[in-house]
Design an enzyme around this catalytic site. Structure first.
Site, short mmCIF file in Angstrom:
data_model
loop_
_atom_site.label_atom_id
_atom_site.label_comp_id
_atom_site.label_asym_id
_atom_site.label_seq_id
_atom_site.Cartn_x
_atom_site.Cartn_y
_atom_site.Cartn_z
N ASP A 252 0.97 -1.28 0.28
CA ASP A 252 -0.10 0.02 -0.62
C ASP A 252 0.90 1.15 0.04
OD1 ASP A 252 -2.09 -2.38 0.72
OD2 ASP A 252 -1.84 -1.78 2.41
N GLU B 31 -11.04 1.46 -3.81
CA GLU B 31 -10.46 1.97 -2.47
C GLU B 31 -9.23 2.62 -2.87
OE1 GLU B 31 -10.82 -1.67 -0.74
OE2 GLU B 31 -8.60 -2.75 -2.51
#
Length: 581
Positions: free
Chosen positions: A73, A249
């Site tokens: 991430d 997302e």
């Protein structure tokens, strides 16, 4: 982030982390002599992946991933000639590793954003809770750095911290008043600020499993809070709602030539992962998807391709001072059995933004092992200065007074149990074991290769069967190997235990003489792991047979973390030697 529609609310409400009292975690310090507290020296980690042997870097090239092992991430920002990158850390302590570079290919660790107990309350949570999808942004209007994230622990939820120097101390968290996950900040040219994030649809409007939305809020920079009532949905479902896209997302907003661009991950963090792009004339939209989406993915490629990289997505872009663009993103390098032991790693590609929309150069083709370096960048191979990738050897004698940033604890600070000294590393044992969802006295190093060796020399005499110290290969509390020294009666033993889905089995044990220190070593060749020990590191004995690394894989153990190699000590051992080899 990762398929959390059913559990987001549960984690936020249930895992309100409470401080684990040090006295309840530690062993009784008065119960034994110095030999009963293990001393670890000469830790050596050596990466041996064949893909790097086949593809050596030459002048003008660099390897991807740029951060190997569990650094997922990624988010990136720039101030002047310096780039700063952060990654998710889940239940790791300290949290949110931060790296700095002035050329995008040579990265230095400059610490962790969340390194205090007031910032990080992950004491009793699952490994894949804690810190999700941090976003780092530099705000030129007040010369401050911001890191916004979701902490599934301690009652925080969405939160932001700030610093004037990203290598210095960051503020205590400021809790933000909105639900959902994966928040990111955007500072517009006029000084206005916004937060975008993933959220569930309004109650009763869920259309299918995995249906999510992207929301935006005005952000009050003066008070560090979203402006109540300013929120609105800017993407419903994904690029094409009629096709039931899942898990939109990790949104990020950008501005170029007066237009606004919203980039998001879509498809979930596994094999269907991708990155998609939208454009609009205002930060709050309306946003229209590009005709060519996704702009980054590996999901459509042949499953049997060689040197496979997969799961690409969850990206962030940065513009260089020369007006070029690069993107960082997560992907995985599965082994020969499709296991993901190294976890989700940080990759980078150049981005072509000569047209209306950005596109990752080569992002829809099989990802390579190495790339041409950015203009003016020279790949460095100095172990002391840089966070290396490719095949490398990392060695630590623990004689520095401060632990290297690559070492982490789980659920609690390293400093409560790990004590570097002129003689080596002392690990003061807690009564907890790695089976428990509590802080443990284990110092962890990420597994960064599918083929590797990791060894240490241990000076130790356990005082009873409750004492154990050694190496662990760890995915989470219910999935791991323990390879350590303990005692039964008057004899000392080395034991190897496998734990899968919480069920533990002793695979092998052997009597050992502990009058001299012993080398412990784990070797992995893809899915095949083997454990070795001995007084002469050049002539080690194997304990048990070759074992599978399946339980160390993200796809088997589930969750979002990669495998860790730990230096472990406990005074609450429950492993009993079986029949000695």
């Amino acid at each position: 982030m990762k398929n959390l529609n059913a559990i987001t609310g549960f984690i936020l409400s249930f895992f309100l982390a409470t401080l684990c009292a040090t006295v309840s975690c530690r062993s009784n310090g008065s119960r034994g002599g110095a030999d009963r507290t293990p001393l670890f020296t000469n830790f050596i980690y050596e990466g041996q992946d064949p893909v790097y042997e086949k593809n050596p870097v030459t002048e003008g090239e660099f390897y991807i991933p740029i951060l190997q092992g569990c650094y997922p991430d990624p988010s990136i920002t720039r101030k002047g000639g310096n780039y700063y990158l952060v990654a998710s850390s889940f239940a790791f302590f300290p949290g949110v590793p931060i790296f700095q570079s002035n050329d995008l290919i040579n990265w230095k660790s400059i610490g962790h954003v969340l390194d205090r107990e007031s910032q990080l309350k992950v004491y009793d949570i699952p490994m894949s809770a804690g810190i999700y999808a941090p976003d780092i942004q530099y705000n030129p209007h007040n010369d401050m750095f911001y890191m916004i994230t979701t902490q599934f622990a301690g009652g925080f939820g969405n939160m932001v911290v700030k610093a004037s120097d990203p290598a210095g101390d960051w503020s205590d968290p400021i809790k933000l008043d909105f639900e959902g996950i994966d928040p990111a900040l955007f500072f517009d040219d006029d000084g206005k600020a916004y937060v975008v994030h993933n959220d569930a649809p309004e109650k009763g409007k869920e259309l299918y499993e995995g249906h999510r939305v992207i929301k935006i809020w005005d952000y009050d920079v003066e008070n560090d809070q979203v402006v109540q009532g300013s929120d609105q949905i800017i993407v419903d479902g994904g690029v094409d709602l009629s096709k039931k896209p899942i898990w939109i997302e990790a949104p990020h907003l950008y501005k170029k030539n007066g237009k606004y661009y919203l980039m998001c991950a879509e498809g979930g963090t596994g094999g269907n992962h991708s990155e998609v792009i939208f454009s609009g004339t205002h930060p709050k939209g309306p946003f229209k998807p590009a005709k060519k989406n996704p702009i980054l993915s590996q999901r459509h490629l042949a499953k049997d391709r060689s040197d496979k990289v997969d799961w690409a997505g969850h990206a962030d872009l940065v513009e260089t001072s020369d007006g070029e663009y690069y993107g960082v993103f997560l992907a995985v390098r599965p082994n020969e059995k499709e296991r993901v032991n190294t976890g989700r790693e940080t990759f980078m590609l150049p981005v072509d933004w000569t047209g209306e929309f950005p596109a990752f150069v080569g992002g829809m083709a099989p990802l390579p092992t190495k790339l041409r370096s950015p203009k003016g960048a020279t790949y460095q191979l100095n172990q002391e200065a840089w966070f290396l990738n490719g095949n490398f050897t990392y060695q630590d004698d623990f004689k520095d007074s401060v632990l290297n940033d690559r070492w982490i604890g789980v659920r609690g600070p390293r400093e409560t149990f790990a004590k570097p000294s002129p003689k080596g590393l002392v690990i003061e044992p807690f009564a907890t074991t790695i089976q428990e969802m509590k802080p443990t006295s284990t110092l962890f190093h990420r597994q960064q290769h599918n083929f590797f060796k990791a060894s240490t020399l241990i000076h130790y005499k356990p005082g009873s069967e409750k004492d154990l110290a050694g190496l662990v290969c760890y995915q989470r509390e219910g999935f791991h190997y323990v390879f350590g020294l303990t005692k039964q009666g008057k004899d000392y033993y080395i034991v190897l235990e496998r734990t899968a889905e919480g069920k533990a089995d002793v695979l092998a044990s052997a009597k050992v003489d502990l009058e001299q220190p012993i080398t412990l070593e784990v070797r992995a060749e893809g899915d095949a792991y083997q454990f070795h020990y001995g007084k002469d590191k050049e002539q080690l004995n194997s304990l048990g047979e070759v074992v599978s690394g399946d339980i160390l894989s993200t796809d088997v153990a589930k969750g979002f973390t990669g495998a860790l190699i730990g230096l472990y000590s406990t005074s609450g051992n429950e492993i009993l030697p079986g029949k000695a080899d």
